[in-house]
Design a protein around this motif. Sequence first.
Motif, short mmCIF file in Angstrom:
data_model
loop_
_atom_site.label_atom_id
_atom_site.label_comp_id
_atom_site.label_asym_id
_atom_site.label_seq_id
_atom_site.Cartn_x
_atom_site.Cartn_y
_atom_site.Cartn_z
N ASP A 89 -12.43 -33.94 -19.52
CA ASP A 89 -12.74 -34.73 -20.55
C ASP A 89 -11.95 -35.76 -21.87
O ASP A 89 -12.04 -36.45 -22.43
CB ASP A 89 -14.80 -34.87 -21.13
CG ASP A 89 -14.97 -33.99 -20.54
OD1 ASP A 89 -15.41 -34.62 -18.90
OD2 ASP A 89 -16.08 -33.58 -21.33
N GLU A 108 -11.82 -42.43 -14.70
CA GLU A 108 -12.88 -41.78 -14.68
C GLU A 108 -12.21 -40.70 -14.66
O GLU A 108 -12.22 -39.27 -15.05
CB GLU A 108 -13.61 -42.26 -13.18
CG GLU A 108 -14.26 -40.20 -12.87
CD GLU A 108 -15.27 -40.90 -12.54
OE1 GLU A 108 -16.43 -39.88 -12.22
OE2 GLU A 108 -15.26 -42.33 -11.27
N THR A 109 -11.18 -40.59 -13.94
CA THR A 109 -9.97 -38.83 -13.55
C THR A 109 -8.65 -38.86 -13.01
O THR A 109 -8.11 -40.44 -12.91
CB THR A 109 -10.83 -38.27 -12.68
OG1 THR A 109 -9.88 -37.13 -12.75
CG2 THR A 109 -10.69 -39.09 -11.36
N SER A 111 -12.20 -41.29 -20.17
CA SER A 111 -13.04 -42.34 -19.93
C SER A 111 -13.18 -43.29 -18.96
O SER A 111 -12.51 -44.00 -19.03
CB SER A 111 -13.43 -42.10 -21.30
OG SER A 111 -14.87 -43.13 -21.67
N LYS A 112 -14.26 -43.21 -18.48
CA LYS A 112 -14.79 -43.95 -17.30
C LYS A 112 -15.70 -45.58 -18.29
O LYS A 112 -15.05 -46.53 -17.80
CB LYS A 112 -15.55 -43.78 -15.95
CG LYS A 112 -16.95 -42.96 -16.81
CD LYS A 112 -18.21 -43.08 -15.97
CE LYS A 112 -19.14 -42.98 -16.10
NZ LYS A 112 -20.36 -42.69 -14.54
N ASP A 113 -16.14 -45.60 -19.90
CA ASP A 113 -16.48 -46.75 -20.61
C ASP A 113 -15.71 -47.06 -21.72
O ASP A 113 -16.12 -47.51 -21.52
CB ASP A 113 -17.47 -45.71 -20.30
CG ASP A 113 -18.81 -44.93 -19.93
OD1 ASP A 113 -18.88 -46.20 -18.52
OD2 ASP A 113 -19.84 -44.04 -20.02
N HIS A 153 -9.88 -44.05 -6.94
CA HIS A 153 -10.29 -44.28 -8.15
C HIS A 153 -9.64 -45.52 -8.53
O HIS A 153 -8.45 -45.71 -8.09
CB HIS A 153 -10.19 -43.28 -8.93
CG HIS A 153 -11.21 -41.86 -8.71
ND1 HIS A 153 -11.72 -42.12 -8.97
CD2 HIS A 153 -10.94 -40.64 -8.19
CE1 HIS A 153 -12.86 -40.80 -9.22
NE2 HIS A 153 -12.21 -39.92 -7.95
N GLN A 160 -8.63 -47.10 -19.33
CA GLN A 160 -10.14 -46.75 -18.87
C GLN A 160 -10.17 -46.11 -17.83
O GLN A 160 -9.74 -47.01 -16.77
CB GLN A 160 -10.88 -47.92 -19.06
CG GLN A 160 -12.80 -47.92 -19.08
CD GLN A 160 -12.72 -48.87 -19.27
OE1 GLN A 160 -12.92 -49.88 -18.56
NE2 GLN A 160 -13.84 -48.70 -20.03
N ASP A 211 -10.59 -33.54 -11.32
CA ASP A 211 -11.69 -34.19 -12.25
C ASP A 211 -11.72 -33.97 -13.50
O ASP A 211 -12.93 -33.54 -14.51
CB ASP A 211 -12.82 -33.12 -11.30
CG ASP A 211 -13.28 -33.55 -9.61
OD1 ASP A 211 -12.67 -34.29 -9.86
OD2 ASP A 211 -13.24 -32.95 -9.35
N ASN A 212 -10.95 -34.76 -14.06
CA ASN A 212 -10.77 -34.92 -15.01
C ASN A 212 -10.46 -33.66 -16.42
O ASN A 212 -11.52 -34.20 -17.57
CB ASN A 212 -12.00 -35.57 -16.43
CG ASN A 212 -11.29 -36.93 -17.39
OD1 ASN A 212 -10.39 -36.74 -18.56
ND2 ASN A 212 -12.80 -37.00 -18.05
#
Length: 358
Positions: A137, A84-85, A140-142, A199, A82, A114-115
């Motif tokens: 994408d 974000e990038t 995912s950060k979620d 990050h 998990q 940046d993913n």
Amino acid sequence: TPLHFSKKYISSIHTSGVSYSSVDSNQQVMMVFKACLPFLAIIIGWVQQAEAHGGDSLTVKGYGKNKYKFMQLPISFQFEVQAETGVHVVLAPKNHVTGKNDPNCYEFVIGGWDNSLSVIKRGLQGSEITQRIPTPDILSKDDFRGFWITAGPTHTSELVLRAGRAGEEEPFMTAFALVGNNDNIDPVGYLGFATWIDHTAQFRHISGGRSMAVRGYNFRFLRFPISFHFKAMGETSVHVALSPFNYMQEERDTDVYEFVFGGYSNSKSVITQGMEGKQYISDQKETPNILSPTAFRGFWITAEANAQDVLVLSAGKDGEGPFMTGIPTKHLHLGHIGFACWGDHTAHIRLQAAQPFL
């Protein structure tokens, strides 16, 4: 599926001075097919030669320093992350890197920039050995996203590196690295995990169970889990060595872990420290007729760290639990696997290549 040749294409082909435009379309196709037969035979020959000399099968005869046949250990593992990038995974020979430009590793970048892009590099922030692959994408950060990585030898003296998504057989990144030259890294012994500067990333289910949190471009390492399958056909005593090198250093090399299947006239099996090792890592097990001279029998071997980061060696039959398990007292940085057979006997080995986790 039938092959369809356009009349324009066929009319342009000439062989031995004969123009195919002078015959009807069916005859044209047959003449093209016959003309291609010699080239087809050559291609089939190449494929057969590649299979005969590939990394998936070999024949061994005899036992000793120069009798073992070695190859690089196949690498295969999975994880969920998990982030974000910028997930960074390295295959390295040690449980640390020497600075942020260490050349002695392979670095997989997933969802960098940046993913948006992914790539494989030789060395930390080193030369890119794949093109940058658009993967918008992919992280995912979620939510946790699953991935697999494999690395295994080919019959052309290359190491093929792959990365893919969990549940997908086809990789989204593939790279080839030469083996055995000055560009080759030392044998892989550890996995390192990091993310990009400022990050954080959460990793879990690393090869089944390990978890960790990382922040920034600071790698945390785990001992590489070795796990592979092979099939053997032989009358007695198939020897499998896990070694730091692709050769034996001396006639009775002690810096190897040796698995003996069906030794003592196909009656016993054991794991030892060193060739013909007197130091048993596992108990000697009664395994009557575990090998067959007429049929391939399947086995597996693992060398994995337990929860206390202690290396545990195990071996078993395909589809069954281990019948040999032990903890070595001497730690080796393993990178290669070798096969031999006792005395003047012969054994045939089939290896299972590194496979993605689906």
